[in-house]
Design an enzyme around this catalytic site. Structure first.
Site, PDB file in Angstrom:
ATOM      1  N   ASP A  65     117.181   1.982  22.508  1.00 31.58           N
ATOM      2  CA  ASP A  65     116.472   2.799  23.483  1.00 31.58           C
ATOM      3  C   ASP A  65     115.972   1.881  24.596  1.00 31.58           C
ATOM      4  O   ASP A  65     115.083   1.049  24.371  1.00 31.58           O
ATOM      5  CB  ASP A  65     115.306   3.502  22.791  1.00 31.58           C
ATOM      6  N   VAL A  66     116.527   2.006  25.803  1.00 29.53           N
ATOM      7  CA  VAL A  66     116.169   1.086  26.877  1.00 29.53           C
ATOM      8  C   VAL A  66     114.800   1.376  27.483  1.00 29.53           C
ATOM      9  O   VAL A  66     114.363   0.653  28.372  1.00 29.53           O
ATOM     10  CB  VAL A  66     117.250   1.044  27.983  1.00 29.53           C
ATOM     11  N   ASN A  92     121.711   3.046  34.455  1.00 31.74           N
ATOM     12  CA  ASN A  92     122.294   4.383  34.529  1.00 31.74           C
ATOM     13  C   ASN A  92     121.611   5.391  33.604  1.00 31.74           C
ATOM     14  O   ASN A  92     121.675   6.591  33.850  1.00 31.74           O
ATOM     15  CB  ASN A  92     123.787   4.290  34.166  1.00 31.74           C
ATOM     16  N   TYR A 161     111.908  15.239  37.412  1.00 32.71           N
ATOM     17  CA  TYR A 161     113.113  14.483  37.778  1.00 32.71           C
ATOM     18  C   TYR A 161     112.968  13.897  39.176  1.00 32.71           C
ATOM     19  O   TYR A 161     113.317  12.728  39.420  1.00 32.71           O
ATOM     20  CB  TYR A 161     114.326  15.407  37.698  1.00 32.71           C
ATOM     21  N   LYS A 165     113.028   9.899  40.302  1.00 29.88           N
ATOM     22  CA  LYS A 165     114.049   9.309  41.162  1.00 29.88           C
ATOM     23  C   LYS A 165     113.458   8.738  42.449  1.00 29.88           C
ATOM     24  O   LYS A 165     113.998   7.779  43.017  1.00 29.88           O
ATOM     25  CB  LYS A 165     115.139  10.338  41.461  1.00 29.88           C
TER      26      LYS A 165
END
Length: 256
Positions: A65-66, A92, A161, A165
């Site tokens: 899990d990054v 990504n 979201y 971003k």
């Protein structure tokens, strides 16, 4: 010539898988081999990505899990100890748990989870990659952040979201500035309506700013993969700070 070592997070499907496959097909190039380090949480799907890459490509799978510091540290220590360097990091990994949800109705635990995966994972991986890139010889490298056109133009009821971003855009610009002294470049890749499991619903109907539900054009995810191949293949003297790739005719400028 040393191998080009490329780390891709979120490589168990979608854009990450498409980019891994396309990169494997593009190398060897100019006498340089490729090492793909593929990260993801789903081991079976990560293996499926590796199996789809061109035979003969060196592929290192790192399940984890990054958004977790320990998993990120383990991945980059594995890369550093086995391959000695990191040439490219593609941040990504991302999720969207609250699409079409007004902020006043949003589950704040899910909101935090979106920020954790979309923002903190990129932060943790960037920090780890910079530590390697600035100490390796020759020093330097390239970081690519999967942004979104939502980093500049949100969809209706997509606060979680969109906030995430916008934060990635800030990370991109800070990394580009702070990485100069180490020869590290950073690219924001803003994608609009690629055909993946995450965005496939758009062709069936997406909420517009006027409240209507309309199908939107989508594009083959291979177009995104080809863009990543282009950026990865650039010489160190060239930088792409910001690239937008969209499905032709999709509502973006003016958003409908």
């Amino acid at each position: 010539m040393p191998s080009k070592v490329v780390v891709i997070t979120g490589a168990s499907g979608g854009i990450g898988r498409a980019c891994a496959i396309a990169l494997s097909q593009a190398y060897p190039k100019d006498g340089q081999d490729l090492v793909l380090v593929l990260s993801g949480r789903r081991e079976a799907e990560l293996q499926a990505t590796a199996d789809a890459c061109k035979q003969g490509t060196t592929v290192e799978l790192v399940t984890g899990d990054v958004s977790n510091q320990a998993d990120v540290d383990r991945m980059f220590e594995t890369v550093r100890s086995k391959y000695g360097r990191v040439d490219v990091l593609f941040n990504n990994a991302g999720i969207d748990l609250l699409s079409a949800t007004p902020i006043e109705d949003a589950d704040m635990d899910k909101f935090r989870q979106v920020l954790n995966v979309n923002v903190m994972a990129a932060v943790l991986c960037t920090a780890a990659a910079v530590r390697v890139m600035k100490s390796q010889e020759p020093k330097g490298g390239r970081i690519i952040n999967n942004g979104s056109i939502s980093s500049s133009a949100p969809r209706p009821d997509s606060a979680a979201y969109t906030v995430s971003k916008h934060a990635v855009l800030g990370l991109t610009r800070s990394t580009s500035l702070d990485g100069r002294k180490y020869g590290i470049t950073c690219t924001q890749l803003d994608i609009g309506n690629a055909q993946t499991d995450m965005a496939g619903y758009l062709s069936k109907g997406s909420r517009q700013a006027d409240g209507s539900l309309r199908p939107e054009p989508v594009m083959d995810v291979k177009n995104v993969a080809n863009s990543v191949v282009f950026i990865v293949g650039l010489p160190a003297e060239a930088d792409v700070l910001h690239l937008e790739i969209l499905a032709s005719g999709m509502p973006f400028v003016g958003r409908g």
